[in-house]
Design a protein around this motif. Structure first.
Motif, PDB file in Angstrom:
ATOM      1  N   LEU A  80      42.536  32.625  51.119  1.00 44.40           N
ATOM      2  CA  LEU A  80      43.065  32.280  52.449  1.00 44.40           C
ATOM      3  C   LEU A  80      43.340  33.493  53.328  1.00 44.40           C
ATOM      4  O   LEU A  80      43.472  33.374  54.538  1.00 44.40           O
ATOM      5  CB  LEU A  80      44.343  31.462  52.301  1.00 44.40           C
ATOM      6  N   GLY A  81      43.468  34.636  52.680  1.00 40.13           N
ATOM      7  CA  GLY A  81      43.743  35.835  53.471  1.00 40.13           C
ATOM      8  C   GLY A  81      43.690  37.066  52.591  1.00 40.13           C
ATOM      9  O   GLY A  81      43.296  37.001  51.420  1.00 40.13           O
ATOM     10  N   ARG A  82      44.053  38.206  53.202  1.00 37.73           N
ATOM     11  CA  ARG A  82      44.142  39.451  52.440  1.00 37.73           C
ATOM     12  C   ARG A  82      45.569  39.606  51.924  1.00 37.73           C
ATOM     13  O   ARG A  82      46.511  39.565  52.709  1.00 37.73           O
ATOM     14  CB  ARG A  82      43.842  40.647  53.331  1.00 37.73           C
ATOM     15  N   MET A  83      45.707  39.804  50.630  1.00 38.40           N
ATOM     16  CA  MET A  83      47.012  40.133  50.079  1.00 38.40           C
ATOM     17  C   MET A  83      47.094  41.664  50.018  1.00 38.40           C
ATOM     18  O   MET A  83      46.420  42.303  49.214  1.00 38.40           O
ATOM     19  CB  MET A  83      47.162  39.540  48.678  1.00 38.40           C
ATOM     20  N   TYR A 103      38.854  29.921  55.887  1.00 39.38           N
ATOM     21  CA  TYR A 103      39.078  30.793  54.735  1.00 39.38           C
ATOM     22  C   TYR A 103      37.718  31.162  54.144  1.00 39.38           C
ATOM     23  O   TYR A 103      36.697  30.558  54.510  1.00 39.38           O
ATOM     24  CB  TYR A 103      39.972  30.099  53.698  1.00 39.38           C
ATOM     25  N   ILE A 104      37.722  32.157  53.267  1.00 38.57           N
ATOM     26  CA  ILE A 104      36.475  32.551  52.608  1.00 38.57           C
ATOM     27  C   ILE A 104      36.573  32.212  51.122  1.00 38.57           C
ATOM     28  O   ILE A 104      37.635  31.809  50.651  1.00 38.57           O
ATOM     29  CB  ILE A 104      36.156  34.049  52.835  1.00 38.57           C
ATOM     30  N   ARG A 209      46.428  36.724  36.466  1.00 35.74           N
ATOM     31  CA  ARG A 209      47.543  37.669  36.419  1.00 35.74           C
ATOM     32  C   ARG A 209      48.173  37.921  37.785  1.00 35.74           C
ATOM     33  O   ARG A 209      49.191  38.581  37.898  1.00 35.74           O
ATOM     34  CB  ARG A 209      47.079  39.014  35.841  1.00 35.74           C
ATOM     35  N   THR A 210      47.490  37.476  38.825  1.00 33.70           N
ATOM     36  CA  THR A 210      48.073  37.592  40.173  1.00 33.70           C
ATOM     37  C   THR A 210      47.507  36.443  41.017  1.00 33.70           C
ATOM     38  O   THR A 210      46.637  35.695  40.532  1.00 33.70           O
ATOM     39  CB  THR A 210      47.831  38.991  40.797  1.00 33.70           C
ATOM     40  N   ASP A 211      47.989  36.304  42.217  1.00 29.92           N
ATOM     41  CA  ASP A 211      47.626  35.158  43.070  1.00 29.92           C
ATOM     42  C   ASP A 211      46.109  35.061  43.245  1.00 29.92           C
ATOM     43  O   ASP A 211      45.463  35.983  43.741  1.00 29.92           O
ATOM     44  CB  ASP A 211      48.320  35.344  44.433  1.00 29.92           C
ATOM     45  N   LYS A 212      45.548  33.908  42.882  1.00 31.55           N
ATOM     46  CA  LYS A 212      44.085  33.786  42.944  1.00 31.55           C
ATOM     47  C   LYS A 212      43.605  33.303  44.312  1.00 31.55           C
ATOM     48  O   LYS A 212      42.401  33.243  44.565  1.00 31.55           O
ATOM     49  CB  LYS A 212      43.577  32.835  41.858  1.00 31.55           C
ATOM     50  N   SER A 213      44.523  32.949  45.199  1.00 30.16           N
ATOM     51  CA  SER A 213      44.077  32.378  46.475  1.00 30.16           C
ATOM     52  C   SER A 213      44.025  33.415  47.598  1.00 30.16           C
ATOM     53  O   SER A 213      44.181  33.102  48.771  1.00 30.16           O
ATOM     54  CB  SER A 213      44.990  31.210  46.871  1.00 30.16           C
TER      55      SER A 213
END
Lengths: 467, 467
Positions: A80-83, A103-104, A209-213
């Protein structure tokens, strides 16, 4: 003359070649599709290549055209965006758009390629050959000789036309470069940076291990890490780093100690997720980042190059595969328009005329973004711009599209139009902010009006001066 | 390490290589200068190459540095402006500048080359070899093998460093392109047009058939003739014409009738001056028009390319030779700064850092001018701009310099600065005129103030947006 039952030889069964073969088979041409690598459905993956990629609207449009969009979506992980990860390990999400549906996707390169090969193979009018490396191309005859890597024998194939989708190192393009009978414009431009892939493995129970979205990004000025999720719970991390002339660069990260020191200092939260960092750093190859442009793309009404073979770009807009799939869409539109009325030379020439300006544009946008992504960390001005644009897109979803949105989510305008309008908008916003013309007290709608007016002025002035 | 008595191998004894050899010999290096062609002082001229060129301030500065400016001026014919010929044979002179002392010169390429070779040969620390064609270059060792065209023998030369001034088709650059140990960015871009030379012979008593104090130009939209005077009373005419896809193009001017028809229709007054038009059209080669850029220019602290070998440009700004001579000036300045304090690798790298941006700029300016020269005929807006600029330069000679003047007559600003400021000025003037902001009733000084203000605004806005 082009006929429905023409024999088409396609060299290269990567993403672009496979989709092209599928679509042209659906259009009733007889296809011979040749690939130098082994059938990737029967072998282990090649570790040297990016194992996931960003798939967005332009790419999906190509898959839709060939009837495989829904299947492909099963391989997709929406981002949905850049973390953004800072040096202290703090994160914040910068959405790709203020609009909810923009989103990509992270998609597996081999997974998508296998899906396409399966679809191609299901067509009765396609023959696929693997393990045949192209050695020479006869541009005038539309034939090529290949080395069979299993038997070491040489074999020649020909078609009524030959389409080269053999990637950034294209032998078909190289034949055009070395051919002396027409002028071939060509450029290869390398960035000062290279890249290397590292893995964040899945947890023991197959979780993330971290946000997959999100597409994760650790911007550090000259250097950068990014990470995209895979279906199996892992992430593929890519390090972008200068080759030389920097405190940390590929030339001096030569010992496990140096690598550990660098990552621990710059990306502490990422290090914690990469248990095999040092081994992978030294095992995995360092890849160069280059842009390739050329013209013409076709010769003698017999040969044409598409995809990376015609226009390899750097990955900083996530548009490489999308641009190649869009090539297939544009080529298909040209066929719609001219099939039965024109010869292949006309088709090829119309295709290049319609498409070249756009692939040049996305190549330039991708290099721009390499520099902009570095700027983002350093410049409050760029951050203020991004914040304003997100507000515009959330509040006025039908009135404002950022450059990123124009490129990524608006497949009905061309890359060239996206570049022209996107650059003008960026220039307008940056200057209005820098000149204090968008004070906090101003209503958002007023700001938008000002930005749109300034953008139109810039486009007008450029048109007067540069035509 | 660089030492005063280092041996320098220079490949290519054309204009750039000869001037470079002369200057480096004056700086006490031991020079071996190698040329693939025969000694042009002892043979007939090569008909395939332009026999005259435009020499202006940047080039003269290079000749001055080596103490040969005055001698070179004896070969020069001043050209004060462009003599425009319309289709009816009417002419009008468009001066290069509103300032009296700003003009360019027509100079014989072989004449100037011979002058430089004579000067080089007079130095005790130079050896020149002719008829040695470079076959391979060892970039890491600074050595090269040559074929002796007289004996067919192979011979190897090496130096502490090797400098490649072997022109647009450079073997030294080609070795860098094919070398696999570093990334080499490279571009060759061809225009859609080619060129061909024709002669306007002298009159029987050795006089000129038309005004010798101008560069003559017959602009016809897509096509163009230009003519530069020679010392012997003749002019060298150059035709610029599309290769294909045009009513008249090289692809279809295949019969004497077609050639005669085309010239009679488009250039009636020129036809009257070219008695051997048809013979020469079919005897003389058609040359391509290309831009070559590359990076890096140097490798291993052993090899460096300069002049056309590093940056070949199209002829539409008359700056090819001038840019190459300016290379020698810049290289000399870098030597002044670092000699005795740094090694060759540093010298080469500082030279490229100082120079690359400028040769890229003149390459782009020259392509711009190809398009602008075509525009000139069609666009009243461009003509109004040129008229205004000439008035500015005549009335305010210290306050206004057109882009052409910045490039051609202001050697103390760089090509890059000239491009930035020149493009901004052009954009400012064209937009002010188009928007009706410079009415005839306005005083010239007011117009100048407005143009300067608008130019500064454009430069400011670009700086904010693009850094």
């Amino acid at each position: 003359m082009l006929e429905k039952n023409n024999n088409i030889l396609i060299i290269g069964a990567g993403l672009c070649g496979s989709l092209l073969a599928l679509r042209l088979a659906q259009r009733d041409y007889n296809i011979t599709l040749i690939e130098k690598r082994p059938d990737l459905r029967k072998t282990e993956q090649d570790a040297g290549r990016s194992i996931n990629l960003a798939l967005s609207d332009r790419g999906l449009r190509g898959l839709r055209l060939a009837g495989v969009e829904e299947k492909a979506k099963e391989l997709c992980i929406p981002m949905l965006g850049r973390m953004i990860h800072d040096k202290e390990g703090n994160t914040f999400l910068s959405k790709y758009s203020g609009r909810e549906d923009e989103y990509i996707n992270s998609v597996s390169r081999p997974g998508l390629n296998m899906l396409l090969l399966d679809a191609v193979e299901a067509m009765p009018n396609v023959t696929i050959h693997f393990n045949l490396g192209c050695k020479t191309v006869d541009l005038e005859k539309g034939s090529a000789t290949f080395k069979n890597y299993n038997t070491n024998e040489e074999v020649t194939f020909s078609g009524d036309v030959l389409l080269g989708t053999d990637g950034a190192g294209s032998m078909v393009r190289k034949s055009m470069f070395l051919h002396r009978k027409f002028l071939f414009s060509f450029s290869q431009e390398w960035l000062t940076h290279g890249y290397k892939e590292i893995t964040i493995p899945a947890t023991k129970d197959g979780g993330y291990r971290t946000d997959k979205s999100a597409l994760h990004i650790w911007p550090r000025g000259e250097d950068m890490l990014i990470a995209l999720p895979n279906l199996d719970g892992s992430f593929t991390v890519t390090l972008f780093l200068p080759y030389s002339n920097s405190d940390y660069c590929f030339d001096n990260l030569t010992t496990p100690e140096m690598v550990t020191e660098y990552f621990t200092k710059e990306y502490p939260d990422a290090v914690a997720l990469m248990p095999n960092l040092v081994e992978e750093f030294f095992e995995n190859p360092t890849g160069p980042l280059g842009t390739i442009k050329c013209a013409p793309w076709h010769s003698y009404g017999k040969t044409l190059i598409l995809g990376d073979a015609a226009h390899a770009i750097v990955p900083f807009y996530g548009q490489g595969m999308n641009a190649s799939f869009e090539d297939v869409v544009v080529f298909d539109e040209i066929l719609d328009k001219h099939e039965g009325k024109a010869d292949w030379n006309t088709i090829f020439s119309e295709y290049e005329k319609a498409r070249k300006k756009d692939t040049d544009a996305i190549a330039d946008l991708a290099v721009d973004n390499f520099h902009e992504m570095k700027e983002h960390t350093a410049s409050p001005l760029f951050q203020a711009k991004r914040k304003l644009e997100t507000a515009f897109e959330a509040q006025f979803p039908n009135k404002y599209y950022s450059k990123y949105s124009l490129v990524t989510f608006n497949e009905h305008i061309t890359y060239y139009e996206a570049l022209q309008r996107g650059r003008a908008q960026d220039k307008a916003i940056l200057n209005l902010i820098a000149d204090g013309k968008l004070p906090d007290t101003m209503a958002l709608e007023e700001k938008l009006k000002l930005v749109i007016k300034e953008t139109e002025d810039i486009l007008h002035d450029d048109a007067v001066a540069f035509g």
